[in-house]
Design an enzyme around this catalytic site. Structure first.
Site, mmCIF file in Angstrom:
data_model
loop_
_atom_site.group_PDB
_atom_site.id
_atom_site.type_symbol
_atom_site.label_atom_id
_atom_site.label_comp_id
_atom_site.label_asym_id
_atom_site.label_seq_id
_atom_site.Cartn_x
_atom_site.Cartn_y
_atom_site.Cartn_z
ATOM 1 N N SER A 180 37.068 40.101 43.572
ATOM 2 C CA SER A 180 36.115 39.056 43.214
ATOM 3 C C SER A 180 34.744 39.657 42.899
ATOM 4 O O SER A 180 34.640 40.567 42.079
ATOM 5 C CB SER A 180 36.042 38.026 44.337
ATOM 6 O OG SER A 180 35.352 36.880 43.930
ATOM 7 N N ASP A 229 42.845 31.264 37.121
ATOM 8 C CA ASP A 229 41.745 31.438 38.070
ATOM 9 C C ASP A 229 40.512 30.688 37.562
ATOM 10 O O ASP A 229 40.003 30.968 36.479
ATOM 11 C CB ASP A 229 41.435 32.931 38.215
ATOM 12 C CG ASP A 229 40.488 33.227 39.364
ATOM 13 O OD1 ASP A 229 39.750 32.311 39.779
ATOM 14 O OD2 ASP A 229 40.488 34.369 39.850
ATOM 15 N N HIS A 240 42.501 32.046 43.405
ATOM 16 C CA HIS A 240 41.568 33.124 43.072
ATOM 17 C C HIS A 240 42.100 34.475 43.519
ATOM 18 O O HIS A 240 42.100 35.437 42.753
ATOM 19 C CB HIS A 240 40.220 32.831 43.724
ATOM 20 C CG HIS A 240 39.169 33.851 43.440
ATOM 21 N ND1 HIS A 240 38.902 34.317 42.175
ATOM 22 C CD2 HIS A 240 38.317 34.505 44.262
ATOM 23 C CE1 HIS A 240 37.926 35.206 42.230
ATOM 24 N NE2 HIS A 240 37.559 35.340 43.486
#
Length: 661
Positions: A493, A579, A624
């Site tokens: 991320s 995502d 995610h």
């Protein structure tokens, strides 16, 4: 009492003292405060003999404890056989260490969401929401309240449970591993429990009871990752469901919190740097909420209640309010442990020549050595006066020899004021067993050292995090931990920003990199206000659309913007098809541009140049990050071993012991 409370609320608007003078007895940052309020929710402990799973993370600024769905045959209550009671006068630190050292290494706990209410314990068993009497919680004697399979979801699990005050209803939020969408089901508790209602896309939710002893459910609705609406609903013969608050500023999000004594419900409206709290009387939930303090830019505060007094935790006032906890030896200790614990006292400092002037903490657990190294952010400066100390946490086997020749896996995050995750997963265990060194760099931008540590690594100070990461890796090499040709880097991320920036600025420090759902195109993403999180994250990355200073600064570190023809480490990227947090488009663009730059560099270098491997692995699903994906885990480990030229036979044999292929 009710009249007293009403008078109290009426006076509240005019009697709240200046936030800087509010009571505060502990030095906690705002994330730790959420953890601090967890003791109303107990955890049910299991272990798996065949499948190791990850301890769940605590959701940001919420009290939800994520769980995982397992079949009943996989779950076995933990049995303590022949366990000797620990001496009552034993120090707390020694008790934890003793339990760690005596626990079989092949047994890892799974923490499943569980709530105690009245005389019952509510939790997930297999694919069902169940409850059992408190004294029978560890037995198989339980009552099935709801079968999650009725929702027709793929491998659903319970993310959060809330029980109504009089136990007429229970609410549970249910989601799946491959999606962030959730469904909240309301179960009427009776001899034959039935689903009374269900609401889609619920984020946070809490129960209160009104003046007529009717249960009222407050919940927030999340749309496109944005949470702006608050609803309240009743069930049974007097059904109603109404929206009573909508946050107009798209840069803020809303979550609910019930005070520990269940007396007040707080509506918390926040962005990354500013908050505003409204109070709802738990005895009069239909009355309008009362504002505690209007939002002031840069002021964060949270509200608790006890004995008709409000306790407010805030970041204003003296700068020492959020200082780092220290050990007896006055050495920094890392907070928020998953595997170990916060070391508050009796921590011994050892003097090892290999660490020279650096501070060291260590804890031995079986054949694993944990070392906390404090490195200097400015590697050219050796004094505390001029340099910035950056904590690192290092794991390796105690019997490892010649560490300079061992492979090293460096972890980094450094964003949103969040601590770097160090939960001990099976793939990390097998790497350590196979001789790897694991290093965690707690760089600026994270939350390990409080709010200032975060502030020093966001907006126009984001390059501090990159300087910290570079210095950490150089310090590791300089202190005898591995070497560049055996060093790998991993991030997920927002951690992809620093990892990607390092690949541009100092690619020679690492041999290979694995990235998962990485944020790589900061500039274009933050200029696209149609994306779900852009407006919420302006306080973290800046506003390049309206602020030229922010735009130019982002250009200096943005991984996508700074790709150039040069040598790069090999990079393995895992992305997710749907995502919503990190759009696939930006990752694909980064990969294509990187391959073009590498090809151009290869032409200028001539024959014999070994082109780095750039792999983009696109996984299906809309979540995610899918932590427990065996396909992802094996692909990443295979990539690291191949890039370093190591034999992976034994590591995959070990993985088979823990993961179900």
């Amino acid at each position: 009492m009710q009249q007293k409370t009403k008078l109290f609320l009426q006076a509240l608007k005019y009697s709240i003292p200046h936030l800087g003078k509010c009571m505060q007895k502990q030095h906690l940052n705002h994330y730790n405060f959420a953890d601090h309020c967890y003791n109303r929710i107990k955890l049910k402990k299991y272990h798996l003999t065949k499948c190791l799973q990850n301890k769940p993370k605590i959701s940001e600024l919420a009290r939800n404890i994520p769980s995982r769905s397992f079949s009943c045959k996989d779950l076995q209550p933990v049995k303590q056989e022949n366990e000797k009671p620990l001496p009552e006068n034993m120090d707390a630190f020694e008790k934890v260490r003793t339990k760690l050292e005596t626990q079989p290494q092949e047994e890892y706990e799974i923490i499943n969401v569980e709530v105690k209410h009245g005389g019952f314990v509510y939790y997930q068993e297999g694919c069902c929401l169940v409850r059992s009497k408190d004294e029978e919680a560890d037995n198989d004697n339980y009552e099935v309240l709801f079968n999650l399979e009725e929702l027709k979801l793929d491998q659903p699990f319970i993310d959060c449970i809330r029980v109504a005050p009089d136990e007429k209803y229970v609410a549970a939020k249910i989601r799946t591993e491959d999606s962030e969408a959730s469904t909240c089901v309301i179960i009427k508790l009776s001899d034959q429990p039935v689903m009374e209602a269900s609401f889609p896309n619920v984020s946070s939710f809490e129960w209160v009871k009104d003046e007529e002893d009717e249960d009222v459910l407050f919940y927030t609705f999340q749309r496109n990752l944005r949470c702006h609406d608050v609803y309240r609903a009743t069930f049974g013969d007097n059904k109603r469901n109404e929206r009573f608050y909508t946050e107009k500023d798209p840069s803020y999000f809303v979550f609910l919190y019930l005070t520990k004594d269940s007396r007040f419900l707080t509506i918390n409206i926040m962005n990354k740097t500013t908050s505003e709290v409204w109070l709802i009387d738990g005895l009069s939930p239909w009355d309008p909420p009362v504002l505690i303090q209007k939002r002031i830019h840069g002021v964060l505060y949270y509200v608790e209640h006890r004995d008709d007094e409000l306790y407010i935790l805030t970041n204003v006032g003296e700068p020492t309010e959020f200082k780092l906890m220290r050990t007896a030896a006055d050495t920094p200790a890392i907070m928020n442990w998953d595997l170990f614990f916060t070391m508050k006292r009796n921590t011994k400092v050892i003097d090892l020549d290999m660490f020279k002037d650096h501070c060291v903490l260590f804890l031995k657990h079986s054949n694993l050595l944990y070392v906390n190294v404090i490195g200097l952010a400015d590697d050219s400066v050796r004094s505390l006066k001029d340099g910035k100390l950056v904590p690192m946490t290092v794991f390796h086997k105690t019997d490892s020899e010649d560490l300079q020749k061992k492979p090293l896996l460096v972890h980094v995050y450094g964003a949103y004021g969040m601590d770097l995750k160090m939960n001990f997963r099976p793939e990390r265990r097998v790497l350590v067993d196979d001789g790897w060194i694991l290093a965690y760099c707690h760089v600026r931008g994270g939350g390990e050292l409080g709010l200032q540590w975060h502030a020093d690594g966001r907006l126009t100070k984001k390059l501090n995090g990159l300087a910290d990461l570079e210095a950490c890796i150089k310090t590791l090499h300089g202190q005898g931990f591995s070497q560049p040709s055996l060093t790998t880097l991993t991030a997920f991320s927002a951690g992809g920003v620093l990892a990607g920036a390092l690949c541009n600025s100092n690619p020679e420090l690492v041999r290979a990199v694995t990235l998962e759902a990485p944020f790589l195109d900061v500039l274009n993403t933050m200029m696209d206000t149609t994306l779900p999180l852009t407006l919420e994250e302006l306080e973290e990355w800046g506003n390049p659309s309206s602020d030229e200073k922010h735009k130019n600064y982002i250009k200096r570190y943005c991984p996508y913007q700074n790709i150039k023809p040069q040598h790069y480490p090999s990079i393995h990227i895992t992305a997710y098809e749907n995502d919503e947090r990190v759009p696939l488009k930006g990752i694909v663009s980064y990969t294509e541009k990187l391959k073009e730059a590498i090809a151009e560099h290869a032409k200028d270098t001539g024959e014999g140049y070994q082109t780095p491997n750039i792999i983009l692995d696109i996984q299906p699903g809309g979540n995610h990050v899918i932590e427990d994906s065996h396909k992802k885990i094996t692909a990443q480990i295979k990539f690291l071993y191949e890039e370093l030229g190591l034999d992976s036979t034994s590591v995959f044999e070990d993985l088979k012991k823990y993961l179900k292929f």
